[in-house]
Design a protein around this motif. Structure first.
Motif, PDB file in Angstrom:
ATOM      1  N   ALA A 228      17.050  17.512 -15.337  1.00  0.00           N
ATOM      2  CA  ALA A 228      16.246  16.286 -15.307  1.00  0.00           C
ATOM      3  C   ALA A 228      16.938  15.225 -16.143  1.00  0.00           C
ATOM      4  CB  ALA A 228      14.850  16.558 -15.842  1.00  0.00           C
ATOM      5  N   THR A 229      17.070  14.040 -15.580  1.00  0.00           N
ATOM      6  CA  THR A 229      17.730  12.966 -16.305  1.00  0.00           C
ATOM      7  C   THR A 229      16.997  11.666 -16.051  1.00  0.00           C
ATOM      8  OG1 THR A 229      19.874  11.933 -16.757  1.00  0.00           O
ATOM      9  CG2 THR A 229      19.336  12.411 -14.449  1.00  0.00           C
ATOM     10  N   ASP A 230      17.284  10.657 -16.871  1.00  0.00           N
ATOM     11  CA  ASP A 230      16.533   9.407 -16.742  1.00  0.00           C
ATOM     12  C   ASP A 230      17.409   8.200 -17.034  1.00  0.00           C
ATOM     13  OD1 ASP A 230      16.712   9.722 -19.613  1.00  0.00           O
ATOM     14  OD2 ASP A 230      15.043   8.325 -19.791  1.00  0.00           O
TER      15      ASP A 230
ATOM     16  N   ASN B 246      11.340   2.879 -16.218  1.00  0.00           N
ATOM     17  CA  ASN B 246      11.959   4.174 -16.497  1.00  0.00           C
ATOM     18  C   ASN B 246      11.669   5.151 -15.356  1.00  0.00           C
ATOM     19  OD1 ASN B 246      11.242   6.805 -18.907  1.00  0.00           O
ATOM     20  ND2 ASN B 246      13.168   6.376 -17.880  1.00  0.00           N
ATOM     21  N   PHE B 247      12.727   5.738 -14.793  1.00  0.00           N
ATOM     22  CA  PHE B 247      12.488   6.768 -13.785  1.00  0.00           C
ATOM     23  C   PHE B 247      13.481   7.917 -13.954  1.00  0.00           C
ATOM     24  CE2 PHE B 247      15.594   4.025 -11.708  1.00  0.00           C
ATOM     25  CZ  PHE B 247      16.414   4.883 -10.990  1.00  0.00           C
ATOM     26  N   HIS B 248      13.137   9.055 -13.320  1.00  0.00           N
ATOM     27  CA  HIS B 248      13.874  10.301 -13.480  1.00  0.00           C
ATOM     28  C   HIS B 248      14.339  10.841 -12.134  1.00  0.00           C
ATOM     29  CE1 HIS B 248      12.077  10.905 -17.579  1.00  0.00           C
ATOM     30  NE2 HIS B 248      11.113  10.205 -17.017  1.00  0.00           N
ATOM     31  N   LEU B 249      15.437  11.577 -12.184  1.00  0.00           N
ATOM     32  CA  LEU B 249      15.829  12.454 -11.087  1.00  0.00           C
ATOM     33  C   LEU B 249      15.686  13.884 -11.578  1.00  0.00           C
ATOM     34  CD1 LEU B 249      19.080  10.819  -9.640  1.00  0.00           C
ATOM     35  CD2 LEU B 249      16.694  10.405  -8.989  1.00  0.00           C
ATOM     36  N   ALA B 250      15.194  14.756 -10.714  1.00  0.00           N
ATOM     37  CA  ALA B 250      15.070  16.181 -11.059  1.00  0.00           C
ATOM     38  C   ALA B 250      15.973  16.979 -10.121  1.00  0.00           C
ATOM     39  CB  ALA B 250      13.625  16.631 -10.956  1.00  0.00           C
TER      40      ALA B 250
END
Length: 465
Positions: free
Chosen positions: A343-345, A381-385
């Motif tokens: 998971a990163t942001d 702010n958003f994330h990829l999983a």
């Protein structure tokens, strides 16, 4: 930055001296590895020993012994970080702060309290339950307050209440030379000299070991309303957030989940959400203000082709509505069984949010495996999983390419490589691009001044550049 030069004999002498000082020391492999790996896909890096601190005085003893033997020190709070912050890259001693979990003082009239660094967010709010106040930063229920300070954490409430940067009043920390520093008093504002509190917020244990924190509290809102709706496209959802923010809507939370995440969530959480991008909203405050802000969002949602908002008012209904978002990570593991989570942001100015998410989505469509997008879009702010199959290492390479493009895209949009996860030791490669060499050089100067032997959590932030 100098790499710590510690020989095995010096480490063993430090371990002996720590035990002789009456401190609790563990050396079993399982205990050491447990505290050398957080929630990231990065491998465990175990310390040579774990020592428990129960007071600031204990931390002073540990630091003095480790400094004498030039032994690296890695602080451990709860292990919930996401970028390898607690990995003991150079071995040495792990200071476990979990026993420092007391609430030392509650100043209800001033809306603040003093806690030891090892207390968790969830435990603090249980303690505050009868005061009418709460601590809003909700990075993770099990996250320690000291760890949240160190990583400059935030979470779903950041759009309304800010991040740890806005909610930390004072930090008490032990420096590598054994000094105990207090960075501020409890006044609501100060113009006195350097803002040392902010220096420690986000420092990841590289400048000192945080032992006590004074945090800002907030009144429990008298009215809360939550809602969810689906959108035709990911861009429509992002543009609603932009327009609502520009219209002055005060969100308590606004969370995004794309179509991939919705599908996995429906399967795991037994929800029945439409297979489209969704926004989850929460508003709090006086009833009339909540009503007015909700009406603006409803109108904007219609303009963007969204489904009618589904509302939840009482606590049980809100918990049921938010279940889909809170269980997202578990849904990811169920969506690709046997995979490792990465998971990163990133965070961008709110006006660039739709552009950044849409371009990232196009990159993800090139991958042969699904990757959900979700995040705290109210503050950009958003994330990829990424769920990576360990039996297929090529998936990591493909994911890293998309990840690299996402980070560089965010920086080019005047954003940041991390909005809340922190740098750890994996994202330091992007700091020159984000800050410039002169700014990083200044950061290194501060590190050298406070930790000239580079013993405090070495290898983190900009150390490895």
């Amino acid at each position: 930055m100098e790499t710590p030069m510690t020989d095995l004999a010096s480490v063993q002498q430090a371990i002996h001296d720590l035990g002789a000082a009456g401190l609790s020391v563990l050396t079993s492999r399982g205990e050491r590895e447990q505290r050398g790996k957080d929630q990231t896909f990065l491998p465990a890096h175990a310390s040579d020993a774990v020592v428990f601190a129960e007071s600031t005085d204990d931390v002073v003893k540990i630091v003095n012994i480790c400094r004498t033997h030039r032994c690296p020190i890695t602080p451990f709070g709860a292990g919930t970080s996401s970028e390898g912050h607690i990995a003991a890259l150079h071995g040495g001693i792990c200071i476990d702060l979990t026993r420092m979990n007391a609430v030392l003082q509650v100043n209800a009239d001033d809306f603040d309290c003093v806690v030891q660094a090892g207390i968790t967010r969830e435990s603090l709010n249980r303690y505050l339950r009868d005061t009418g106040l709460f601590f809003p930063i909700d990075a993770c229920p099990e996250a320690s307050i000291g760890g949240m300070v160190s990583t400059r954490a935030s979470g779903t409430h950041a759009v309304r209440y800010g991040t740890m940067r806005e909610n930390v009043i004072n930090v008490t920390a032990v420096l590598i030379d054994g000094r105990v520093v207090k960075t501020a008093n409890r006044a609501r504002k100060s113009a006195a000299a350097y803002d040392l509190t902010r220096l420690f917020v986000g420092s990841a244990g590289t400048l000192g070991i945080i032992t006590e924190v004074t945090v800002r509290l907030h009144p429990v809102p008298d009215h809360v309303a939550a809602a969810v709706c689906a959108f035709p496209t990911i861009g429509d959802a992002a543009r609603l957030v932009i327009e609502a923010s520009q219209a002055g809507v005060c969100f308590a939370k606004v969370e995004f989940m794309d179509t991939v995440q919705i599908a996995w969530t429906n399967a795991y959480s037994k929800t029945n959400l439409a297979p489209k991008p969704h926004l989850f909203f929460e508003f709090d405050g006086p009833p009339q203000a909540v009503k007015e802000h909700a009406a603006i969002v409803e109108e904007l949602a219609r303009e963007h082709g969204a489904s009618p908002l589904q509302w939840a008012i009482d606590a049980a209904e809100r918990a049921h509505l938010w279940r889909a978002r809170h269980e997202a990570i578990y849904a990811c593991f169920a969506g690709r069984p046997g995979c490792q989570a990465w998971a990163t942001d990133v965070t961008v100015p709110i006006s660039r949010l739709a552009d950044c998410i849409e371009e990232t989505q196009r990159d993800l469509q090139e991958l042969p495996f699904p990757v959900p997008i979700l995040g705290h879009v109210g503050d950009g702010n958003f994330h990829l999983a990424f769920m990576i199959d360990p039996a297929r290492p090529e998936e990591y390479e493909m994911a890293h390419d998309v990840y690299d493009r996402m980070v560089r895209r965010a920086i080019a949009m005047d954003g940041t490589c991390t909005g809340e996860h922190g740098v750890g030791y994996f994202k330091n490669r992007y700091l020159v691009e984000e800050f410039g060499e002169d700014t990083l050089s200044m950061m290194r100067d501060i590190k050298r001044a406070l930790d000239p032997m580079n013993l405090l959590n070495p290898g983190k932030l900009f150390d490895a550049i």
